[in-house]
Design an enzyme around this catalytic site. Structure first.
Site, PDB file in Angstrom:
ATOM      1  N   LYS A 172      36.697  21.816  39.301  1.00 42.17           N
ATOM      2  CA  LYS A 172      36.475  22.427  40.613  1.00 42.17           C
ATOM      3  C   LYS A 172      34.985  22.320  40.938  1.00 42.17           C
ATOM      4  O   LYS A 172      34.138  22.715  40.122  1.00 42.17           O
ATOM      5  CB  LYS A 172      36.906  23.890  40.533  1.00 42.17           C
TER       6      LYS A 172
HETATM    7  O1  G3P Z   1      39.937  31.055  43.816  1.00 43.56           O
HETATM    8  C1  G3P Z   1      39.451  30.975  45.106  1.00 43.56           C
HETATM    9  C2  G3P Z   1      40.006  31.967  46.097  1.00 43.56           C
HETATM   10  O2  G3P Z   1      41.400  32.013  46.024  1.00 43.56           O
HETATM   11  C3  G3P Z   1      39.342  33.301  46.105  1.00 43.56           C
HETATM   12  O3  G3P Z   1      40.075  34.296  46.754  1.00 43.56           O
HETATM   13  O4  G3P Z   1      40.533  36.672  47.299  1.00 43.56           O
HETATM   14  O5  G3P Z   1      38.368  36.051  46.180  1.00 43.56           O
HETATM   15  O6  G3P Z   1      38.779  35.477  48.558  1.00 43.56           O
HETATM   16  P1  G3P Z   1      39.393  35.691  47.223  1.00 43.56           P
END
Ligand code: G3P
Length: 216
Positions: free
Chosen positions: A83
Site C-alpha cells: 500500500k
Molecule cells: O484503511 C483505510 C480506510 O478504510 C480508513 O477508514 O474509518 O479510518 O476513515 P477510516
C-alpha cells in the site's frame, strides 16, 4: 463485489474468514498501532488467515525508501499487497512494483484526478476514502461514481477499492455503482446480515417448530 475487512485484529479476521465470504484484508499504520502488535509479525499472521490480498502500507515519503520498505513487506508472503500513498513518490513506487508483478494498493484517494493517476501508474487497487470524504462536506459516493465512469471510459483494470466505509448504506451504494471491492471494519460487515424481520421471522418459525414436538 469483493469484501475485504479493514482491521489488523487477527481474531476478527479469522472469524470472518471462516464464513467463506472474505476476499482480503486491508491494514494501515493506524490499525497496526491499534493492534499493539509487531508490524511484520501481525502481517505474516494475517496473510496466513486469508488467501486473498493483504494490504500492508509503507511508511516513508520518499520513493527509494518506499522501495526498500516494499522489499521487506513483499517477502512476508505471496499475498501481500503493498500500500502506497497517493503522492508522486507513491505513484512512482506503484509503477515500479506493479511492473515487477507485485500487487499495489494506492491509498488516500480523495479525487477522481488522483484516481486517474493511480490507474495510469498501473495500480492493482485504488482506495477512495468515502467516510472521510463525507466527514469533510463532500459526497464520497460521487467520487466512486466518477471513478467507475473514468475507468470504464478507458478500460483501466485498476480495481476500485471503496474504503473508509462507515455503514451498510455505503456498502449498498458502492455495490449499485459497481465498485470492485469494499473494505469495512468487522462491525460493519457483521451488521450486513442483520434485519429485524429476519430475527422476528426466525423467532416465529422456531416457536412453531417447538409446538410440533418433533426433532431433526
Ligand atoms: O484503511 C483505510 C480506510 O478504510 C480508513 O477508514 O474509518 O479510518 O476513515 P477510516
Amino acid at each position: 463485489m469483493k469484501f475485504f475487512v479493514d482491521t489488523a485484529e487477527t481474531k476478527d479476521i479469522a472469524e470472518l474468514a471462516a464464513t467463506g465470504l472474505l476476499d482480503g484484508v486491508t491494514t494501515n499504520p493506524s490499525l497496526i498501532a491499534k493492534s499493539g502488535r509487531d508490524f511484520i509479525e501481525v502481517t505474516r499472521e494475517i496473510c496466513g488467515l486469508v488467501d486473498g490480498p493483504v494490504s500492508a502500507e509503507v511508511v516513508s515519503l520518499d520513493h527509494e525508501e518506499m522501495m526498500r520498505e516494499a522489499e521487506i513487506l513483499r517477502k512476508i508472503a505471496d499475498n501481500v499487497c503493498i500500500k502506497v500513498p497517493l503522492t508522486f513518490d507513491g505513484l512512482k513506487t506503484c509503477k515500479k512494483l506493479t511492473g515487477d508483478g507485485t500487487m499495489v494498493n494506492v491509498t488516500l484517494c480523495f479525487s477522481a484526478n488522483q484516481a486517474l493517476l493511480a490507474a495510469k501508474a498501473g495500480a492493482t487497487f485504488v482506495s477512495p476514502f468515502i467516510g472521510r470524504h463525507d466527514d469533510n462536506g463532500f459526497d464520497g459516493l460521487d467520487l466512486i461514481r466518477d471513478m467507475r465512469l473514468i475507468y470504464d471510459n478507458y478500460g483501466f483494470e485498476t480495481e476500485i477499492l471503496a474504503a473508509s466505509i462507515r455503514h451498510g448504506v455505503h456498502v449498498l451504494e458502492c455495490a449499485r455503482i459497481g465498485a470492485d471491492v469494499m473494505t469495512a471494519p468487522p462491525s460493519v460487515i457483521k451488521g450486513l446480515v442483520k434485519h429485524v424481520l429476519t430475527d422476528k421471522g426466525l423467532e416465529g418459525f422456531l416457536a412453531d417448530w417447538a409446538k410440533t414436538g418433533q426433532k431433526l
